[in-house]
Write an enzyme that holds these catalytic residues in place. Sequence first.
Site, PDB file in Angstrom:
ATOM      1  N   GLY A   1       0.826  -1.208   0.000  1.00  0.00           N
ATOM      2  CA  GLY A   1       0.000   0.000   0.000  1.00  0.00           C
ATOM      3  C   GLY A   1       0.858   1.254   0.000  1.00  0.00           C
ATOM      4  CB  SER A   2       0.155   4.645   1.341  1.00  0.00           C
ATOM      5  OG  SER A   2      -1.128   4.718   0.810  1.00  0.00           O
ATOM      6  CB  THR A   3       4.584   1.650   3.238  1.00  0.00           C
ATOM      7  OG1 THR A   3       4.070   0.438   2.693  1.00  0.00           O
ATOM      8  CG2 THR A   3       3.954   1.892   4.586  1.00  0.00           C
TER       9      THR A   3
ATOM     10  CB  THR B   1      -3.701   2.154  -1.066  1.00  0.00           C
ATOM     11  OG1 THR B   1      -3.565   3.458  -1.543  1.00  0.00           O
ATOM     12  CG2 THR B   1      -4.910   1.480  -1.557  1.00  0.00           C
TER      13      THR B   1
END
Lengths: 584, 94
Positions: free
Chosen positions: A304-306, A584
Amino acid sequence: MTAAGVALTGRATRSREAVPLVLPRFRSPLVFGALALLFMVLLARSLYLQWFDNEFLQGQGTARHSRELEVPAHRGRIVDRAGEALALSTPVKSLWAFPDKFDATPEQIAALAAILETTPRKINTRLDANEDFAFIAKQVAPEIAERAMALRIPGLHDQNEYRRFYPGGEVTAQIVGFTGDHDVGQEGIELAQQAWLSGIPGSRRVIINRRSEAVEDVAAIRAPQAGHDLSLAIDARLQYLAFRELKAAIDLNKAKAGGLVILDVKTGEILAMANWPTYNPNSRNKVAPSMMRNRALTDTFEPGSTMKPFTIAAALEAGRVRPDTVIETAPGTLTIGPATIHDAHPEGALTVEQVIQKSSNVGAAKIALSLPSATLWEMFSSAGFGTLPKTGFPGEVSGRLRPAKSWRPIEQATMAYGHGISVNLVQLARAYTMFATDGEVKSATLFKTDGFVAGRPVLHPETARAVRHMLELVTSPGGTAPRAQVPGYRVAGKTGTAHKVEGRGYGNKYVASFVGFAPVSNPRLVVAVMLDEPSAGQYYGGIVAAPVFSSVTGSALRMLGVPTDAPLNNVILPPEGSEIREET
Amino acid sequence: MIRVNVALLAILVACALSLVTSRHQSRRLFVALEHEQAAGRALETEYGQLQLEQSTWGMPARVEKIAREQLKMQMPSAARTDVVALPEAKGTAQ
């Protein structure tokens, strides 16, 4: 003497003289020859036994007065970086018997049962189970075995063994692993480092007296080689801290599983790697294989957003954007072919910094689409995604990063915010070392290393610093993770809230994560937190995972004595209800 | 001649006896050595058990439990913490 007696004697003498003894001439030599021949046979036999065929008798003789004794060798200990034992062996004894030779009175069996804290019936069941061999008691303390042997029951024997103990129990279970029968490693470090840890028992030949005591050394056949001790990079205090906080968060959020990794930024050492669910390695009766997995290394998830910071870093490196370049993200959706990307919280025009701070999917996708797919792939790959972490742990996985040639535009867009790519938690933590340092990725290791370890340069220092600044904004009140803030330290990081793949599409289950580092002025630790399927209502990385990061990082920095780089009242939380959420 | 023979015989007997004694001596010493080695192994066993005991008693989980429950200790919050800067800034660095 009577007259008759005299007469009798005289007659007898006379009669012997009367018949002179005449032997055949050959008789005496024949007897002599026969006897001599018999002696010759004996002599020949003894010569033969003494010089030609002496092995058998020598062997028998030796067997009666000499013994080969096994000299036991310890398996090495596994210790943490401070020398605290995580796995160690202590000698124990097992009692066994040949059931057909086992001959004990009922009183003796009762006494044996009392010593072994069992019942006579159980001992008899064991003896009846197999007629060739039966264990009476496995791995008991040496003094108990000695008391049992003192009963002098015929047919009862003891043997020396080592038993492995794990003082860390469930906290370090997945890292250390465990040994099976005969002290052979079966899981984790015990398996990976079997050759280094295991000792080779020696043996020697001695002469024994009638009490079976050794009285003389004849020869040392093999010297015993003790196993080596192994120092892990793990810090037992941080490991416990990580485990405790992870477990608390999993209970609070009713998550299915979770992991937490702490990396030393200077050396790449894994200081803690906690997993849930877990098990107690000291009694493994009811352990499911899923509990044994070291999920931080053997399981992958869509991050996701990491992943967004890597997309932004690639664009900054390529010179496509600068931190203050404005990207239009209104109306919060972006349609590529048949698919549409959404922002959980639509914003208008955002700078690149704000795309990270507020975790805009549309912004990240637009930036990714402005880049050639090979550039993006190269960034992900050099950050270590899609390649094995090589921490020295068995069964670690590489995750999935497909070659850039096969990317369709929609995939390139979703990959910008961490979908269509899978990673494990250690890879993620390791990749963030490039932002914590000035652009170098440190290789993660489970083994203690001394001093500074050079990394592999991936980013220009200016790029790394720019992204580091953006990641610090994430934890500010305007970002997605104000709850990651730590009193007294400046922290930076990125949240992730990824839909889980279920069957062919994405369902309503989530993986919440947070990866960050601190203190920002001179980063020492990278901490990565992942919670699988939080199901107590909240599932955003900034709400579920960020508080775990905050408590672990704060306590860990204090334990390590890292000087503070912010005032203690630095934590500013946004007003209730105004927190920015992201998916996300 | 006979005198020399008697002397040699006496020496031979003495040598034989000394061989017997030294052989006996060496076996006795060896048994003693064995005993000491067994004692050494027993101590090693005990050392292992003590190590195990130490690390079991000293596990952070147990220490924390006792600190919290029996000694009623708690972590001071940031509001109750003061950071003291040493006059030499270098002194605060680890």
